[in-house]
Design a protein around this motif. Structure first.
Motif, mmCIF file in Angstrom:
data_model
loop_
_atom_site.group_PDB
_atom_site.id
_atom_site.type_symbol
_atom_site.label_atom_id
_atom_site.label_comp_id
_atom_site.label_asym_id
_atom_site.label_seq_id
_atom_site.Cartn_x
_atom_site.Cartn_y
_atom_site.Cartn_z
ATOM 1 N N HIS A 13 9.879 25.179 -44.053
ATOM 2 C CA HIS A 13 10.125 25.750 -43.110
ATOM 3 C C HIS A 13 11.450 27.168 -44.089
ATOM 4 C CE1 HIS A 13 8.719 23.098 -40.160
ATOM 5 N NE2 HIS A 13 9.608 22.390 -40.292
ATOM 6 N N LYS A 14 11.259 28.137 -43.570
ATOM 7 C CA LYS A 14 12.888 29.936 -43.730
ATOM 8 C C LYS A 14 13.892 28.371 -43.388
ATOM 9 C CE LYS A 14 9.100 32.974 -44.849
ATOM 10 N NZ LYS A 14 8.616 34.257 -44.617
ATOM 11 N N THR A 15 14.719 29.100 -43.391
ATOM 12 C CA THR A 15 15.721 29.142 -42.888
ATOM 13 C C THR A 15 16.445 29.885 -41.767
ATOM 14 O OG1 THR A 15 17.178 28.431 -45.472
ATOM 15 C CG2 THR A 15 18.554 29.473 -43.348
ATOM 16 N N TYR B 256 23.583 29.458 -40.855
ATOM 17 C CA TYR B 256 22.744 30.430 -41.350
ATOM 18 C C TYR B 256 23.631 30.918 -42.748
ATOM 19 C CZ TYR B 256 19.964 34.856 -42.660
ATOM 20 O OH TYR B 256 19.350 35.119 -43.370
ATOM 21 N N LEU C 275 17.857 28.456 -48.424
ATOM 22 C CA LEU C 275 17.075 29.337 -48.306
ATOM 23 C C LEU C 275 15.283 28.889 -47.316
ATOM 24 C CD1 LEU C 275 16.677 32.437 -51.155
ATOM 25 C CD2 LEU C 275 17.855 31.946 -49.117
ATOM 26 N N GLN C 276 15.134 27.749 -47.770
ATOM 27 C CA GLN C 276 13.742 27.238 -47.300
ATOM 28 C C GLN C 276 14.247 25.424 -47.443
ATOM 29 O OE1 GLN C 276 10.807 28.192 -49.120
ATOM 30 N NE2 GLN C 276 10.936 27.597 -50.586
ATOM 31 N N ASP D 138 14.570 31.445 -39.744
ATOM 32 C CA ASP D 138 13.290 30.425 -38.396
ATOM 33 C C ASP D 138 14.633 29.099 -37.595
ATOM 34 O OD1 ASP D 138 11.136 32.483 -39.319
ATOM 35 O OD2 ASP D 138 9.979 31.392 -40.264
#
Length: 431
Positions: free
Chosen positions: A2-4, A262, A271-272, A6
């Protein structure tokens, strides 16, 4: 993976670390089948839209974003357009002398592409060949008839209802009663305020026909769950002291928590989803992180103060400028709880140039127009709102509370064109 972006922070889509709340999600789901209008209210960026998206799929509703330039005719026309009508202006006039509209049924309403087959095409053809409906856009009965003609069956969501003028909100509150009694259509009103009975103040007949859902309230455990859900998705672990300090400084704002998490992730090069669990965050950096999140709005907050102080126009009493005086000289605890009318009046009678000769009616009128003034000045989202039920002026943007706590109040008073306070009286009042 997952992207951060998101998971934490503000995004257009539902965040992956969304957490259900009994006080909001359960109440909304429970009332979706009760054929009542629903009002989702709360401070700015507290998850009102996410709540609606989570509990109500897009295919079950149409969503209209309100404009500060709309009246009830514009609202009704927007509803018809979202429902699938093509709107054009008629040369006929209503009883009040305004133009009627033509509402032509659009083929896309019936979803011929999805159904397929000659029968579906024939039905669409028959409908689109009908003469356009000539409607009075102010008449709720005409709107109901138009929606009935296409067998409309979805919820109608009005986002940003607080952007409407007070007159438009009041007029539509009257229309909501007619929608309730004359049809099966249910509205979901989403607005920035902290007054549970806002619409029933405008129209007492809505009592019992509207259910209000407070999306502002976040228990500490619920915000902790937001953080822990994000940790699981990214395979990270925030330092426990970092989380405790963050919750302490966030003033109950889930937005500030999301943005701070974030920023902490980005600063830690997360970042993910991490391949191996990684511990990040330092309690010593919490204040700086929170301040960096909030300080992004410094220009907006300063602009709010100067524009609000100007009022609608130049007047002798300069009531809107002086309404800022109790706000800018109150403690954070006082602002969080809300400023009572009685205390505002006492403060103004002791500090306004005309002192005790100030007419209470002028204070009340200015308080009731606080939201309207910000809408006119295009302050988005609004920062102050007056609760007419509890006679309380409230800050509806928790970021403002965090920001103002770190400002020199005399500088803010000067910015508003108000006299500064000096010495211990200033410190006592602020702290």
């Amino acid at each position: 993976m997952h992207k951060t972006a998101d998971v934490f922070g503000i995004s257009r889509d539902l965040p992956l670390n969304y957490v259900e709340r009994k006080s909001a999600d359960d109440l909304l789901v429970e009332n979706l089948t009760r054929e009542k209008h629903l009002v989702i209210f709360g401070s700015s960026k507290q998850g009102k839209t996410s709540l609606r998206k989570h509990c109500l799929p897009d295919e079950n509703c149409i969503v209209i974003h309100c404009s500060n330039k709309w009246n009830i005719s514009d609202i009704n026309a927007a509803i018809l357009k979202k429902a699938g009508f093509e709107i054009t202006q008629s040369t006929s006039k209503t009883a009040t002398g305004k133009s009627k509209i033509f509402a032509k049924i659009s083929a896309r309403i019936f979803g011929a592409g999805a159904e397929g087959g000659a029968e579906a095409e024939r039905q669409v053809s028959e409908q689109t060949n009908k003469s356009p409906l000539e409607l009075d856009p102010e008449d709720v009965n005409d709107i109901i008839s138009a929606l009935d003609s296409i067998l409309f069956s979805r919820y109608i969501v009005l986002e940003d209802f607080h952007y409407l003028s007070t007159d438009a909100q009041r007029d539509f509150s009257v229309a909501l009663k007619a929608f309730h009694e004359g049809s099966k259509y249910c509205f979901i009103i989403v607005g920035v305020w902290l007054e549970e009975n806002r619409l029933t103040v405008y129209n007492g007949d809505l009592t019992g026909r509207v259910t209000s859902i407070n999306a502002d309230k976040w228990e500490i455990e619920e915000i902790q769950s937001v953080v822990s859900e994000g940790e699981s998705l990214l395979n990270i672990k925030f330092d426990e002291n970092f989380v405790n300090e963050l919750l302490s400084h966030s003033q109950g704002s889930v937005y500030v928590v999301q943005e701070s998490c974030y920023k902490c992730c980005i600063d830690s090069n997360v970042l993910q989803t991490e391949p191996q669990q990684k511990t990040i965050g330092n309690s010593e950096n919490v204040v700086d992180i929170v301040q960096s999140v909030v300080s992004q709005q410094t220009g907006r907050f300063n602009s709010f103060i100067t524009q609000f102080a100007e009022g609608f126009q130049t007047t002798t009493l300069e009531m809107y400028k002086w309404l800022l005086y109790p706000v800018l000289t109150a403690s954070i605890e006082g602002l969080r709880a809300g400023l009572k009318y009685r205390n505002i009046r006492e403060t103004l009678e002791n500090n306004h140039p005309v002192r005790g000769d100030l007419n209470p009616g002028n204070i009340t009128q200015a308080l009731q127009s606080t939201a309207a003034l910000q809408v006119k000045k295009e302050v988005k989202p609004i920062i102050l709102d007056y609760d007419q039920t509890n006679l309380t002026l409230r800050v509806v943007d928790s970021s403002f509370l965090i920001w103002i706590d770190k400002q020199d109040r005399n500088d803010l008073l000067t910015l508003a064109g108000l006299p500064a306070r000096a010495g211990s009286a200033l410190t006592d009042r602020f702290r």
